[in-house]
Design a protein around this motif. Structure first.
Motif, short mmCIF file in Angstrom:
data_model
loop_
_atom_site.label_atom_id
_atom_site.label_comp_id
_atom_site.label_asym_id
_atom_site.label_seq_id
_atom_site.Cartn_x
_atom_site.Cartn_y
_atom_site.Cartn_z
N LEU A 98 0.82 -1.20 0.00
CA LEU A 98 0.00 0.00 0.00
C LEU A 98 0.86 1.26 0.00
CD1 LEU A 98 -2.70 1.46 0.26
CD2 LEU A 98 -2.60 1.07 2.74
N GLU A 99 1.87 1.30 0.84
CA GLU A 99 2.76 2.46 0.89
C GLU A 99 3.40 2.69 -0.48
OE1 GLU A 99 3.38 4.46 3.44
OE2 GLU A 99 2.77 3.40 5.27
N ARG A 100 3.83 1.61 -1.11
CA ARG A 100 4.48 1.73 -2.43
C ARG A 100 3.51 2.26 -3.48
NH1 ARG A 100 3.93 -2.05 -5.88
NH2 ARG A 100 3.76 -3.70 -4.30
N LEU A 101 2.29 1.72 -3.50
CA LEU A 101 1.31 2.17 -4.49
C LEU A 101 0.92 3.62 -4.27
CD1 LEU A 101 -1.12 -0.86 -4.95
CD2 LEU A 101 0.31 0.22 -6.68
N LEU A 102 0.80 4.03 -3.02
CA LEU A 102 0.45 5.42 -2.75
C LEU A 102 1.51 6.38 -3.28
CD1 LEU A 102 -0.92 5.11 0.90
CD2 LEU A 102 -2.25 5.55 -1.17
N ASP A 103 2.77 5.98 -3.22
CA ASP A 103 3.86 6.84 -3.70
C ASP A 103 4.06 6.74 -5.20
OD1 ASP A 103 4.41 7.78 -1.16
OD2 ASP A 103 5.87 6.20 -0.72
N GLU A 104 3.90 5.53 -5.76
CA GLU A 104 4.19 5.34 -7.19
C GLU A 104 2.97 5.59 -8.07
OE1 GLU A 104 5.83 1.45 -7.64
OE2 GLU A 104 7.64 1.91 -6.45
N TRP A 105 1.82 5.10 -7.66
CA TRP A 105 0.63 5.24 -8.50
C TRP A 105 -0.06 6.58 -8.25
CZ3 TRP A 105 -4.93 4.69 -8.71
CH2 TRP A 105 -5.40 4.30 -9.98
N ARG A 106 0.07 7.09 -7.04
CA ARG A 106 -0.40 8.43 -6.65
C ARG A 106 -1.89 8.63 -6.96
NH1 ARG A 106 3.89 12.89 -8.51
NH2 ARG A 106 2.66 14.06 -6.99
N PRO A 107 -2.76 7.93 -6.26
CA PRO A 107 -4.20 8.06 -6.51
C PRO A 107 -4.75 9.40 -6.04
CG PRO A 107 -3.82 6.76 -4.55
CD PRO A 107 -2.46 7.00 -5.16
N ASP A 108 -5.89 9.77 -6.60
CA ASP A 108 -6.61 10.96 -6.15
C ASP A 108 -7.45 10.66 -4.91
OD1 ASP A 108 -5.86 12.70 -8.38
OD2 ASP A 108 -7.11 11.37 -9.59
N ILE A 109 -7.92 9.41 -4.82
CA ILE A 109 -8.80 8.99 -3.72
C ILE A 109 -8.41 7.58 -3.30
CG2 ILE A 109 -11.19 8.35 -3.12
CD1 ILE A 109 -12.16 10.48 -5.03
N VAL A 110 -8.50 7.30 -2.00
CA VAL A 110 -8.31 5.94 -1.49
C VAL A 110 -9.64 5.47 -0.92
CG1 VAL A 110 -7.12 4.47 0.17
CG2 VAL A 110 -5.88 6.32 -0.99
N GLU A 111 -10.13 4.33 -1.42
CA GLU A 111 -11.42 3.79 -0.99
C GLU A 111 -11.18 2.43 -0.35
OE1 GLU A 111 -15.03 4.38 -3.40
OE2 GLU A 111 -15.06 2.17 -3.57
N ILE A 112 -11.50 2.33 0.94
CA ILE A 112 -11.25 1.12 1.72
C ILE A 112 -12.58 0.41 1.98
CG2 ILE A 112 -10.48 0.25 3.96
CD1 ILE A 112 -8.35 2.42 3.98
N HIS A 113 -12.65 -0.85 1.57
CA HIS A 113 -13.89 -1.61 1.73
C HIS A 113 -13.82 -2.50 2.97
CE1 HIS A 113 -16.12 -1.00 -2.19
NE2 HIS A 113 -15.01 -0.29 -2.34
N LEU A 114 -14.83 -2.35 3.81
CA LEU A 114 -15.01 -3.07 5.07
C LEU A 114 -14.14 -2.49 6.19
CD1 LEU A 114 -15.95 -5.21 2.78
CD2 LEU A 114 -15.98 -6.77 4.71
N GLN A 115 -14.77 -2.40 7.35
CA GLN A 115 -14.12 -1.79 8.51
C GLN A 115 -12.83 -2.50 8.89
OE1 GLN A 115 -15.57 0.92 10.55
NE2 GLN A 115 -13.47 0.94 11.30
N VAL A 116 -12.72 -3.81 8.63
CA VAL A 116 -11.51 -4.53 9.04
C VAL A 116 -10.27 -4.00 8.34
CG1 VAL A 116 -12.68 -6.66 9.68
CG2 VAL A 116 -11.97 -6.33 7.30
#
Length: 396
Positions: A98-116
């Motif tokens: 996740l850390e790598r994708l956030l830095d390399e892919w650089r999304p505009d929005i992060v959507e997390i499914h399910l509270q877990v």
């Protein structure tokens, strides 16, 4: 948009993840989506139809722990304020990806499914990215319902689970900008610990099949319950149905049968299989069971949110009997499109009357199908999500 899930989304899922898969497929058709999923030992990869529409797909294997080590991890997790399911989803490899994708892919929005999966929100928060939690069934709500129904020494464990869910939700929910739920009950459950996060309800939807199934079913008349049994509300429903409700139905309809169909049934559910009751674990397709059923039942007593099993029964054109919890958020009309049973007596009566009345089954199934064709597509839901995305990123 980067989407995080605790399982690999599949359109043929045998659990509640089917809703996630159907939603994600449509979002990926209209948006630039990357998907990062945990993948259990026995899980199949991300559905090809979804993967081909995503800009990037990555799966992180979950370590398969033995029963003793898993229970030990749960115990440690509870002491740290982490519910058992969240402990199962805790992965250093997933966090690194996740850390790598956030830095390399650089999304505009992060959507997390399910509270877990909310335990990973801090990575996006540190980068000041807009964050959405899609919460299908708030954990502390159904855990508290389960506590109230538990007696004896197990109540202590249930109390610890409720406390862990509440601490976990209080820690993670305020880190989101928006939290999406699927029923009004869930809005009330989430809002007190949401902090400044916006809580909004989006109606759950389902793919309506091209044709309806047999509205009458085959002989002998069968009552069908479908559910993912790794989820406590479904296990509770199966036990109540098989041990208390169905024996009373048999007194009035001696040739009736009960089929419990679902993913990952535990020992308690498997032990229900005897005489006219059968348990079918992790079947490749529930359609044959749904087609031959005389009546579909959703005897949910705990938890919230809308139930995919309820929508699928209506879309298939089947006679349905549902409790108020199972029908939460459903806009169909009780008595016209399905039978609403408020307690055990009404549940028994509703099942018996439909098992004995073929014409009533046919009429109810046909009206349910007609309603589903007009109301259960994903268009409204996808548009609601896209309006939320635009609001969060400030787009016109």
């Amino acid at each position: 948009m980067l989407v995080c899930t605790p399982f690999t989304p599949r359109l043929d899922a045998r659990h509640g993840g089917k809703a996630t898969a159907q939603l994600l497929l449509r979002l990926a058709e209209r948006n630039h989506v990357a998907l990062l999923s945990l993948r259990g030992k026995d899980e199949k990869p991300v559905d090809r139809a979804i993967a081909t529409r995503c800009a990037h797909v990555e799966e992180v294997a979950v370590a398969a722990n033995g029963r003793v080590s898993r229970h030990l991890a749960w115990g440690i997790g509870l002491l740290r304020g982490l519910p058992p399911w969240a402990t199962d989803c805790r992965s250093a490899d997933y966090r690194s990806a996740l850390e790598r994708l956030l830095d390399e892919w650089r999304p505009d929005i992060v959507e997390i499914h399910l509270q877990v999966m909310a335990q990973y929100v801090d990575a996006a928060a540190r980068r000041n990215l807009p964050r959405i939690l899609v919460d299908y069934d708030p954990g502390s709500a159904w855990a508290n319902d389960l506590l109230e129904m538990t007696k004896g020494p197990r109540r202590l464990v249930r109390r610890l689970e409720v406390a862990a869910w509440r601490r976990y939700e209080q820690m993670t929910r305020p880190q989101f900008d928006a939290i999406v739920v699927f029923a009004d009950r869930d809005v009330a459950a989430v809002a007190p610990t949401a902090g400044e996060a916006r809580v909004l309800r989006v109606p759950l939807a389902v793919d309506v099949p091209a044709r309806s199934l047999d509205s009458i079913g085959t002989h002998p008349p069968t009552v069908l319950f479908v559910g993912g049994f790794a989820h406590h509300p479904n296990t509770d429903a199966a036990l109540w149905l098989a041990q208390s409700v169905f024996p009373r139905v048999l007194e009035r309809v001696p040739d009736a049968r009960l089929e419990l169909v679902g993913h990952d049934p535990g020992e308690e559910v498997r032990a229900l299989a005897r005489g006219p009751v059968s348990v079918h674990a992790s079947v490749p397709d529930v359609t044959p069971y749904l087609d031959r059923a005389a009546v579909v039942v959703a005897p949910i007593r705990i938890g919230g949110s809308m139930r995919m099993k309820v929508l699928e029964a209506l879309a298939a054109g089947k006679a349905l009997v549902a409790t108020p919890r199972a029908a939460e958020g459903l806009e169909a009309v009780p008595g016209e499109h399905f039978v609403l049973a408020k307690d055990e007596n009404e549940l028994v009566d509703g099942l018996v009357h439909l098992l004995l009345d073929v014409d009533r089954r046919r009429a109810l199934g046909e009206k349910a199908r007609a309603w589903a064709e007009q109301n259960l597509g994903w268009d409204r839901g996808v548009e609601a999500f896209e309006r939320l995305y635009k609001m969060l990123i400030g787009a016109d």
